[in-house]
Design a protein around this motif. Sequence first.
Motif, PDB file in Angstrom:
ATOM      1  N   ARG A 185       1.049   3.524  -2.618  1.00 49.65           N
ATOM      2  CA  ARG A 185       1.574   4.484  -1.632  1.00 49.65           C
ATOM      3  C   ARG A 185       1.910   5.815  -2.275  1.00 49.65           C
ATOM      4  O   ARG A 185       1.695   6.892  -1.692  1.00 49.65           O
ATOM      5  CB  ARG A 185       2.820   3.896  -0.959  1.00 49.65           C
ATOM      6  CG  ARG A 185       2.516   2.766   0.014  1.00 49.65           C
ATOM      7  CD  ARG A 185       3.805   2.189   0.575  1.00 49.65           C
ATOM      8  NE  ARG A 185       3.546   1.025   1.423  1.00 49.65           N
ATOM      9  CZ  ARG A 185       4.485   0.207   1.863  1.00 49.65           C
ATOM     10  NH1 ARG A 185       5.760   0.421   1.513  1.00 49.65           N
ATOM     11  NH2 ARG A 185       4.177  -0.820   2.626  1.00 49.65           N
ATOM     12  N   VAL A 186       2.449   5.774  -3.489  1.00 50.09           N
ATOM     13  CA  VAL A 186       2.764   7.012  -4.207  1.00 50.09           C
ATOM     14  C   VAL A 186       1.487   7.799  -4.475  1.00 50.09           C
ATOM     15  O   VAL A 186       1.436   9.022  -4.275  1.00 50.09           O
ATOM     16  CB  VAL A 186       3.500   6.702  -5.531  1.00 50.09           C
ATOM     17  CG1 VAL A 186       3.659   7.981  -6.359  1.00 50.09           C
ATOM     18  CG2 VAL A 186       4.858   6.076  -5.259  1.00 50.09           C
ATOM     19  N   VAL A 187       0.433   7.105  -4.930  1.00 50.32           N
ATOM     20  CA  VAL A 187      -0.840   7.777  -5.203  1.00 50.32           C
ATOM     21  C   VAL A 187      -1.403   8.391  -3.922  1.00 50.32           C
ATOM     22  O   VAL A 187      -1.877   9.532  -3.918  1.00 50.32           O
ATOM     23  CB  VAL A 187      -1.851   6.776  -5.809  1.00 50.32           C
ATOM     24  CG1 VAL A 187      -3.234   7.422  -5.943  1.00 50.32           C
ATOM     25  CG2 VAL A 187      -1.369   6.284  -7.161  1.00 50.32           C
ATOM     26  N   ILE A 188      -1.334   7.648  -2.810  1.00 48.36           N
ATOM     27  CA  ILE A 188      -1.898   8.126  -1.550  1.00 48.36           C
ATOM     28  C   ILE A 188      -1.169   9.368  -1.043  1.00 48.36           C
ATOM     29  O   ILE A 188      -1.763  10.243  -0.395  1.00 48.36           O
ATOM     30  CB  ILE A 188      -1.861   6.998  -0.493  1.00 48.36           C
ATOM     31  CG1 ILE A 188      -2.843   5.894  -0.876  1.00 48.36           C
ATOM     32  CG2 ILE A 188      -2.194   7.528   0.897  1.00 48.36           C
ATOM     33  CD1 ILE A 188      -2.806   4.676   0.029  1.00 48.36           C
ATOM     34  N   ARG A 189       0.107   9.492  -1.356  1.00 50.34           N
ATOM     35  CA  ARG A 189       0.864  10.667  -0.914  1.00 50.34           C
ATOM     36  C   ARG A 189       0.302  11.956  -1.496  1.00 50.34           C
ATOM     37  O   ARG A 189       0.534  13.054  -0.973  1.00 50.34           O
ATOM     38  CB  ARG A 189       2.336  10.530  -1.303  1.00 50.34           C
ATOM     39  CG  ARG A 189       3.110   9.479  -0.532  1.00 50.34           C
ATOM     40  CD  ARG A 189       3.026   9.680   0.966  1.00 50.34           C
ATOM     41  NE  ARG A 189       3.477  11.005   1.386  1.00 50.34           N
ATOM     42  CZ  ARG A 189       3.358  11.484   2.606  1.00 50.34           C
ATOM     43  NH1 ARG A 189       2.763  10.751   3.542  1.00 50.34           N
ATOM     44  NH2 ARG A 189       3.811  12.679   2.911  1.00 50.34           N
ATOM     45  N   PHE A 190      -0.449  11.846  -2.608  1.00 52.29           N
ATOM     46  CA  PHE A 190      -1.041  13.027  -3.233  1.00 52.29           C
ATOM     47  C   PHE A 190      -2.448  13.306  -2.715  1.00 52.29           C
ATOM     48  O   PHE A 190      -3.139  14.189  -3.244  1.00 52.29           O
ATOM     49  CB  PHE A 190      -1.074  12.860  -4.753  1.00 52.29           C
ATOM     50  CG  PHE A 190       0.275  12.980  -5.415  1.00 52.29           C
ATOM     51  CD1 PHE A 190       0.767  14.223  -5.777  1.00 52.29           C
ATOM     52  CD2 PHE A 190       1.062  11.859  -5.633  1.00 52.29           C
ATOM     53  CE1 PHE A 190       2.015  14.339  -6.367  1.00 52.29           C
ATOM     54  CE2 PHE A 190       2.304  11.963  -6.227  1.00 52.29           C
ATOM     55  CZ  PHE A 190       2.792  13.214  -6.597  1.00 52.29           C
TER      56      PHE A 190
END
Length: 410
Positions: A185-190
Motif C-alpha cells: 500500500r505504501v508503494v502504491i501511494r507513490f
Amino acid sequence: MSASPPSFLHTLKRLSLVTQIVIGLIAGIALALLAPEVAKSTTFIGQVFVSALKAVAPILVFVLVMASIANHKHGQETHIRPILFLYLLGTFAAAAVAVFASYLFPSSLVLVTHDIAVSAPGGITEVLQSLVLSMVDNPIRALMNANFIGILAWAIGMGIAIRHAGETTRGVLDDLSKGVTVIVRVVIRFAPLGIFGLVASTLATSGFDALLGYLHLLAVLIGCMLFVALVMNPLIVFWKIRRNPFPLVLTCLRESGLTAFFTRSSAANIPINMELSKRLGLHEDTYSVSIPLGATINMAGAAITITVLTLAAVHTLGIVVDLPTAVLLSVVAAVCACGASGVAGGSLLLIPLACSLFGIPSEIAMQVVAVGFIIGVLQDSAETALNSSTDVLFTAAACLAKEDKNSASA
C-alpha cells in the motif's frame, strides 16, 4: 481567528488515487511538451516506482498465495475454476477478434533486416519444457528472477503443506501476509509520482515519430484491444453475471488498466490489482491466487499481438491460410506465451513460434519481431493494460456470479 485554508499537498492527498494518477499523467504530458530536456531527467522517478513494484510483487505473490492456501478452510469456495475458464475464453475471443480484424484490414510490412539480439523459443515443445522447468526452479532463484510460474508452484506447495501445521504457525503466516500488504500500500501511494516520471520521460525521449510509418498496423492492434476491452469482455461478463457489465469493466480499466499502461508490466501491476480486488469486496482466498495466476496465463493482449503481427507477415508473403487454422494456431501460441510472460516483450518473442507454424522461416520472423519492438511504445503498453485489467475483471465476474447464485438459492 479563521482557520487557514488547506495546503496544496493536503488537498491533493484527499483526492482519490485514480484522480491523483490522472493529475500526474497530465503533468507528465505538459512537462514533456513544454520542457523536454527537464522531462528526460524524470526517468529516474519512473524507474524507482516500477522497480519498487517489481521488487514487492514476487514476495507479495509468494506470501499471499501461501497464506491463502494454508489458512483455507475445508468447504470454503475459491471460484478458481470458473476464473480459469474465463481466462481461456477471453484469450480465445481475443485471438478470434484479431484474426477477423487482420482479414478485414490486412497489414503489409516492410521486412528489412534489423540487428536486434532476441532469444526466441524454437517450438511449442521447447516452450512447454521451459514452462515445466520454471515450475521446478529453485525457490530463492525464482524470487530473485521474478519467475512467477516457479513462485506460484512453490507457494501452492508450501501452502498445502502448512495447512497441516499448528494454528500458531498459520497465524504467523497470516500476519506476515498482512505485513507485506501494508508495504504494498505504501508503494502504491507513490503511483501518481511514478506515472508522472514515466510519462514525461517516455514522451520526451521516444516521442511518436518512429511510429508514423506503422500507423495502419498499430491501428489494427490498438483497435482489436479496444474492441476486446469494450465489447468482447463486457459480453463475457454479462453472460456471467447477467447484468450491466460496464460499471465493473470501466472501473477495472480506469484503476488497473491505466496504471498497467504506463508500467508496461503485468507483474508490476499485481499489487495494484490486489488492492483493487480488495476495494471491490472480492474474496481474498480467490483473488490472492487468481490475480498472480492471471498475470502469467491470462494473455488476451498477447493473443492479439501475436495474431496480428504474424498474419501481417502472412499477408505480406502472400501465404494463404484459412480462418479456422489461423484462430487455432494463434490461440496455441498465445497460451504458450505464459512461458515467456516474465520477459520484457514476451509476446513478441513468441512471434517466431507462430510464424514457424505457418511455414515462415526464422530470418523473416525475426524481422517481424523487430517491427514489434519499433511499435512497442504503444503496443506493449496497450497489451499490458488489457491483460492486467482483465485479470481483475474476470475474477470479479466469477465472484459476483457465485454471490448471485448463493443469494438466489437462499
